[in-house]
Scaffold this motif. Structure first.
Motif: not given
Length: 283
Positions: A1-27
Motif C-alpha cells: 500500500m505504501k509503495m503504491a501510494s509513493g508511486r502515485r505521489r511520484r507520478l503526480s509530481f512528474l505530471l505537475h512538473a511537466l505542466l509547469a514546464a509547458l506553462a513556462l514555455l508558453w509564457m
C-alpha cells in the motif's frame, strides 16, 4: 500500500512538473512580447532578450502618431464589430439550439445533419463569393459587412448550446406551458436564466472570433484604411517598409488588444468552463 501510494505521489509530481514546464514555455513568448513593448531601442531583431532601455513612448505613440497608423480608430472599429457580432451570434445560436433541443418537427433531423455538414467546411472557402455578393449590394469595405459575415453562420454552431439545453429538465417547460407561457416566454424567462454558463460560453467565442480574424477583413476591406480592424491594421505595421521604426509600437499594440480578452476570461472563467463541460449532446 505504501509503495503504491509513493508511486502515485511520484507520478503526480512528474505530471505537475511537466505542466509547469509547458506553462513556462508558453509564457516565454508572452514575456518577450511584453518586454519588447517597453523596449527603448528600435528594430525587430536584437541579439539579446533584456532591453537596454525601457520607455512608455511605444504605447503613447499609438495614440499620438496616427498619421500613418490610426490605432485608436482600428481599435474602435474592432470593438464595434466584435460587440455587434457577439450580440447577434449569441442570440441566433441560442435560439437555434433551443429549437433543436425542445421542439420536434418533421425536418428537424435533416436540418441538424445539414448544419453539421456545412459547419465542417472552413468559412474562408466562401470568402471570394461572399465578397462579390457584398460588392453587388454595395456593402463591400464597410463595418456592416464584417458584422454580417461574422454573425451569418451563427446557426451552424448550435451543438454545444443544444447539449447544455438537453440537460435542463423539460419539466420546467411543461410547468410553464400549463401556466399559459408561450415558447418565447419559456426561452427568454425560464431557459436562459438557467443556462447562464452556456450563454457566457457562446458570447465569449462570438466576441473573440471577429477580434482576432485577419482573413475576412483583408478580403472585404481591401485598401479602405479607415475601416481596418486591429488584426489587419497591425499587419501593416510590420511590413518591410515599417518594421524597423514601428516594431516596438506593434508589440505595445499587441499587448493592448490582448487586455480585453484576458479580462473577459478572468471575469467569466467559471461560467466558460461550466459551459464547455456541462451537458452531453443528445439527438
Amino acid at each position: 500500500m505504501k509503495m503504491a501510494s509513493g508511486r502515485r505521489r511520484r507520478l503526480s509530481f512528474l505530471l505537475h512538473a511537466l505542466l509547469a514546464a509547458l506553462a513556462l514555455l508558453w509564457m516565454i513568448p508572452v514575456f518577450w512580447l511584453l518586454l519588447s513593448s517597453f523596449r527603448a531601442e528600435p528594430g525587430a531583431y536584437t541579439p539579446y532578450l533584456w532591453p537596454k532601455g525601457f520607455t512608455l513612448d511605444n504605447y503613447a505613440r499609438l495614440f499620438t502618431d496616427t498619421r500613418l497608423f490610426n490605432f485608436p480608430r482600428w481599435f474602435g472599429n474592432t470593438l464595434l464589430v466584435a460587440v455587434c457580432s457577439c450580440l447577434i451570434t449569441t442570440v441566433l445560436t441560442l435560439m437555434v439550439a433551443y429549437v433543436y433541443s425542445r421542439l420536434r418537427f418533421k425536418s428537424r433531423r435533416a436540418l441538424m445533419n445539414a448544419s453539421l455538414v456545412l459547419g465542417m467546411f472552413p468559412g474562408f472557402m466562401s470568402m471570394i463569393a461572399i465578397y462579390h455578393f457584398l460588392k453587388a449590394v454595395g456593402l463591400d469595405q464597410t463595418l456592416l459587412a464584417l458584422i454580417l459575415v461574422y454573425s451569418g453562420g451563427a446557426a451552424l454552431n448550435y451543438h454545444i448550446a443544444k447539449g447544455f439545453f438537453d440537460t435542463i429538465p423539460k419539466a420546467l417547460d411543461e410547468a410553464a406551458t400549463l401556466d399559459g407561457a408561450s415558447k418565447s416566454v419559456i426561452f427568454w424567462r425560464i431557459i436562459l436564466p438557467n443556462a447562464r454558463p452556456i450563454v457566457v460560453n457562446t458570447a465569449i467565442n462570438a466576441f473573440i472570433a471577429p477580434w482576432c480574424d485577419f482573413i475576412f477583413v483583408s478580403v472585404i476591406m481591401k485598401d479602405n484604411y479607415d475601416n481596418y480592424t486591429v488584426a489587419k491594421g497591425l499587419y501593416t505595421m510590420v511590413d518591410k517598409a515599417n518594421i524597423y521604426d514601428w516594431y516596438t509600437a506593434f508589440c505595445a499594440a499587441a499587448v493592448l488588444i490582448a487586455v480585453p480578452i484576458v479580462l473577459l476570461f478572468i471575469r467569466l472563467q467559471s461560467f466558460y468552463v461550466s459551459g464547455v463541460t456541462s451537458g452531453s449532446v443528445k439527438g
